[in-house]
Design an enzyme around this catalytic site. Structure first.
Site, PDB file in Angstrom:
ATOM      1  N   SER A  29       0.831  -1.212   0.000  1.00  0.00           N
ATOM      2  CA  SER A  29       0.000   0.000   0.000  1.00  0.00           C
ATOM      3  C   SER A  29       0.859   1.253   0.000  1.00  0.00           C
ATOM      4  CB  SER A  29      -0.917   0.000   1.226  1.00  0.00           C
ATOM      5  OG  SER A  29      -0.143  -0.039   2.413  1.00  0.00           O
ATOM      6  N   ASN A 116      -1.068  -2.198  13.772  1.00  0.00           N
ATOM      7  CA  ASN A 116      -2.528  -2.073  13.877  1.00  0.00           C
ATOM      8  C   ASN A 116      -2.957  -0.792  14.583  1.00  0.00           C
ATOM      9  OD1 ASN A 116      -2.504  -4.507  12.664  1.00  0.00           O
ATOM     10  ND2 ASN A 116      -3.388  -5.674  14.365  1.00  0.00           N
ATOM     11  N   THR A 161     -41.652  23.251  -7.810  1.00  0.00           N
ATOM     12  CA  THR A 161     -41.799  21.942  -7.176  1.00  0.00           C
ATOM     13  C   THR A 161     -42.195  21.011  -8.312  1.00  0.00           C
ATOM     14  OG1 THR A 161     -44.131  22.233  -6.653  1.00  0.00           O
ATOM     15  CG2 THR A 161     -42.595  22.913  -4.946  1.00  0.00           C
ATOM     16  N   HIS A 162     -41.674  19.817  -8.304  1.00  0.00           N
ATOM     17  CA  HIS A 162     -41.867  18.875  -9.425  1.00  0.00           C
ATOM     18  C   HIS A 162     -41.373  19.474 -10.738  1.00  0.00           C
ATOM     19  CE1 HIS A 162     -44.662  16.615  -6.754  1.00  0.00           C
ATOM     20  NE2 HIS A 162     -44.936  17.829  -6.327  1.00  0.00           N
ATOM     21  N   SER A 283     -17.345  21.456 -28.323  1.00  0.00           N
ATOM     22  CA  SER A 283     -17.560  20.134 -28.909  1.00  0.00           C
ATOM     23  C   SER A 283     -16.545  19.939 -30.030  1.00  0.00           C
ATOM     24  CB  SER A 283     -18.984  20.055 -29.464  1.00  0.00           C
ATOM     25  OG  SER A 283     -19.044  19.164 -30.552  1.00  0.00           O
ATOM     26  N   LYS A 289     -21.282  24.682 -30.000  1.00  0.00           N
ATOM     27  CA  LYS A 289     -21.567  24.233 -28.641  1.00  0.00           C
ATOM     28  C   LYS A 289     -20.769  24.921 -27.548  1.00  0.00           C
ATOM     29  CE  LYS A 289     -24.262  21.255 -27.473  1.00  0.00           C
ATOM     30  NZ  LYS A 289     -23.908  19.921 -27.278  1.00  0.00           N
ATOM     31  N   ASN A 291     -20.654  23.636 -23.684  1.00  0.00           N
ATOM     32  CA  ASN A 291     -21.218  22.616 -22.778  1.00  0.00           C
ATOM     33  C   ASN A 291     -20.805  22.855 -21.320  1.00  0.00           C
ATOM     34  OD1 ASN A 291     -22.387  21.224 -24.940  1.00  0.00           O
ATOM     35  ND2 ASN A 291     -20.477  20.127 -25.329  1.00  0.00           N
ATOM     36  N   GLU A 296     -21.138  19.093 -14.881  1.00  0.00           N
ATOM     37  CA  GLU A 296     -21.310  17.647 -15.037  1.00  0.00           C
ATOM     38  C   GLU A 296     -20.241  16.882 -14.252  1.00  0.00           C
ATOM     39  OE1 GLU A 296     -21.489  17.204 -19.315  1.00  0.00           O
ATOM     40  OE2 GLU A 296     -23.167  18.601 -19.416  1.00  0.00           O
ATOM     41  N   TYR A 323      -8.371  -6.877  13.400  1.00  0.00           N
ATOM     42  CA  TYR A 323      -7.749  -6.367  12.183  1.00  0.00           C
ATOM     43  C   TYR A 323      -7.664  -7.432  11.093  1.00  0.00           C
ATOM     44  CZ  TYR A 323      -4.582  -4.573   8.711  1.00  0.00           C
ATOM     45  OH  TYR A 323      -4.053  -4.185   7.515  1.00  0.00           O
ATOM     46  N   GLN A 328      -7.045  -2.463   4.698  1.00  0.00           N
ATOM     47  CA  GLN A 328      -6.007  -1.596   4.146  1.00  0.00           C
ATOM     48  C   GLN A 328      -6.538  -0.640   3.076  1.00  0.00           C
ATOM     49  OE1 GLN A 328      -1.784  -2.914   3.520  1.00  0.00           O
ATOM     50  NE2 GLN A 328      -2.442  -2.973   1.389  1.00  0.00           N
ATOM     51  N   LYS A 331      -7.644   3.565   3.212  1.00  0.00           N
ATOM     52  CA  LYS A 331      -6.929   4.808   2.896  1.00  0.00           C
ATOM     53  C   LYS A 331      -7.193   5.268   1.469  1.00  0.00           C
ATOM     54  CE  LYS A 331      -4.096   2.838   5.130  1.00  0.00           C
ATOM     55  NZ  LYS A 331      -4.516   1.665   5.970  1.00  0.00           N
TER      56      LYS A 331
HETATM   57  N1  ARG Z   1      -0.750  -1.362   5.770  1.00  0.00           N
HETATM   58  C1  ARG Z   1      -1.604  -1.872   6.784  1.00  0.00           C
HETATM   59  C2  ARG Z   1      -2.979  -1.242   6.640  1.00  0.00           C
HETATM   60  O1  ARG Z   1      -3.056  -0.173   6.127  1.00  0.00           O
HETATM   61  C3  ARG Z   1      -1.084  -1.533   8.127  1.00  0.00           C
HETATM   62  C4  ARG Z   1      -1.532  -2.454   9.206  1.00  0.00           C
HETATM   63  C5  ARG Z   1      -0.891  -3.734   9.042  1.00  0.00           C
HETATM   64  N2  ARG Z   1      -1.169  -4.639  10.111  1.00  0.00           N
HETATM   65  C6  ARG Z   1      -1.052  -5.967   9.939  1.00  0.00           C
HETATM   66  N3  ARG Z   1      -1.283  -6.689  10.966  1.00  0.00           N
HETATM   67  N4  ARG Z   1      -0.739  -6.482   8.778  1.00  0.00           N
HETATM   68  O2  ARG Z   1      -3.957  -1.807   7.004  1.00  0.00           O
END
Ligand code: ARG
Length: 464
Positions: A29, A116, A161-162, A283, A289, A291, A296, A323, A328, A331
């Protein structure tokens, strides 16, 4: 210590084979969570300061570690840090680099903690900071809404409304509706702070720790309010992630509704607003155009935010405590949602600064569809002492009559009206004036010009 050893996973003595190379690659990660490096280093510094204060590590080692961590922070800021996929995440990348810089003493850093608790500490710190950033951005958007509202207090348009003409309103009142929505968004983000202010650091992997740590110390250092109360819950909990993603979703939803409405109003059929060239695109085939792509974009990104919220809910729904690697992905979802919200708010500001109300067209549309019919019904309740349901019936007859004569209500003369309700006199004609209709909506929260002026001033004072 050989350089070689440092390249290996910390568990390489126990796990004899290199993990699957494909898993190493996609299970890492680091390219997502490197964004947490500042928080990770602050968390680690608070942690080792606490370990020293509790006499778990020596003064010398504490200083050495902190020195190394500060060096790493600088390397990352200066883009001189070599992030390695094989070290999986930001926590291991920093720990491994610390070994390179200060040697074996780096090994003391992970006393009485686990990744963790480390990861959620970082994440909560990041979310606190980002919540402040969003609140500031929302304040800026609100200020721009207020400027637009100020310019449009006397701009009369039909309230829908509507999507059918309902009653006359001031365009400013419409804009202030969005101010209310964004005010609630701010509150929603700020409400999340209560949980974000609970410090996870020190719960370690799941059970707490046998070391005599002081969680109140790290709580103070990292400006949390209090330590979390249950170690199992702490490492399992991602409610604060869902809360954040939900707050982003609702805020994006507000922007999406705004966008949709402006797209409709900007259409050639409605022409209620005009977007200047800064906020339209062309366009590739149709030269004429212009747009409304930025609008959007806002509408589209709301869908993405909901997706991120649903991803997180789904990831968690079948997870036993505590955990799991599944978590993971939290994030990536949060960073995506945050970035999108930020860009969306900035784009919204550009849109608000680069559109104008087509006041003539708004008024013209407000004049059609007999939108003062309710005012007429209200008038007869007040002046002829009729029950509302009765005056509603009479008004329906008047509207039917006007329609049959292909007239608007304000084009009827008093004799025609009298034919349907003999007790009416010339005084009633003032009811057909759209401005009078708006002025009359003095009830708290209503669209009267007076109310709007007061509300704008109130918001201005609050936002300062
Ligand atoms: N990269 C892990 C996460 O974001 C960190 C925690 C890892 N803990 C573990 N017991 N593997 O979740």
């Amino acid at each position: 210590m050989s350089k070689n050893k440092n390249n290996k996973a910390v568990w390489s003595l126990r796990i004899k084979k290199n993990s699957s190379s494909i898993f190493k690659k996609v299970g890492s990660s680091i390219y997502v969570d490197k964004r947490l490096f500042k928080e990770d280093i602050s968390g680690s510094i608070a942690h080792v300061e606490m370990l020293f204060k509790q006499k778990i590590i020596s003064f010398k080692i504490k200083n050495k570690i902190i020195w190394g961590l500060n060096k790493i922070r600088n390397e990352i800021i200066k883009k001189k840090f070599n992030f390695k996929i094989e070290h999986e995440d930001i926590h291991m990348n920093i720990e491994k680099r610390l070994f390179e810089i200060i040697g074996e003493d780096a090994g003391f850093i992970h006393t009485a903690r686990s990744r963790n608790d480390q990861v959620i500490t970082d994440f909560k710190l990041w979310l606190r900071k980002s919540t402040d950033e969003i609140v500031k951005l929302l304040n800026t958007s609100i200020k721009i809404f207020l400027i637009c509202a100020d310019k449009n207090i006397k701009t009369i348009m039909p309230g829908f409304t509507h999507l059918k003409n309902a009653q006359p309103i001031s365009f400013a009142h419409y804009l202030l509706a969005y101010v209310e929505m964004f005010q609630r968004d701010k509150k929603r983000f700020k409400n999340n702070l209560e949980n974000l202010m609970e410090n996870p650091l020190g719960v370690a992997a799941i059970a707490g720790t046998s070391f005599n740590i002081d969680r109140n110390f790290t709580t103070k250092k990292l400006k949390f309010n209090k330590p979390t109360k249950n170690s199992i819950d702490t490492v399992s909990d991602r409610d604060f992630v869902i809360d954040f993603l939900y707050a982003v979703s609702v805020c994006s939803l507000h922007m999406s509704r705004f966008a949709e409405e402006f797209i409709i109003w900007n259409s050639d059929a409605y022409k209620l607003i005009k977007l200047n060239d800064k906020i339209v695109t062309g366009s590739s085939i149709m030269p004429q155009k212009k747009n409304p792509d930025p609008l959007e974009f806002l509408r589209g990104k709301a869908g993405n935010s909901f997706g991120n919220l649903f991803s997180m809910l789904t990831i968690l729904k079948g997870l036993p405590l505590s955990y799991f690697k599944d978590m993971q992905d939290d994030k990536e979802l949060v960073f995506k949602s945050f970035d999108q919200l930020k860009y969306s708010l900035l784009i919204l500001n550009d849109i608000l600064k680069n559109f104008s109300a087509n006041k003539k067209r708004m008024l013209e549309l407000a004049r059609s569809g007999n939108i003062v019919a309710t005012d007429l019904a209200d008038y007869m309740v007040r002046e002829l002492q009729l029950p509302f349901r009765k005056s509603y019936e009479i008004t329906s007859k008047i509207v039917n009559y006007a329609e049959s004569k292909r007239k608007n209500l304000d084009e009827m003369d008093i004799n025609e009206l009298k034919k349907i309700e003999p007790k009416l006199n010339e005084d009633v004609l003032k009811i057909f004036d759209l401005g009078n209709s708006i002025k009359s909506k003095k009830s708290y929260g209503g669209t009267s010009f007076e109310n709007i002026k007061k509300m704008i001033n109130k918001y201005k004072k609050e936002i300062k």
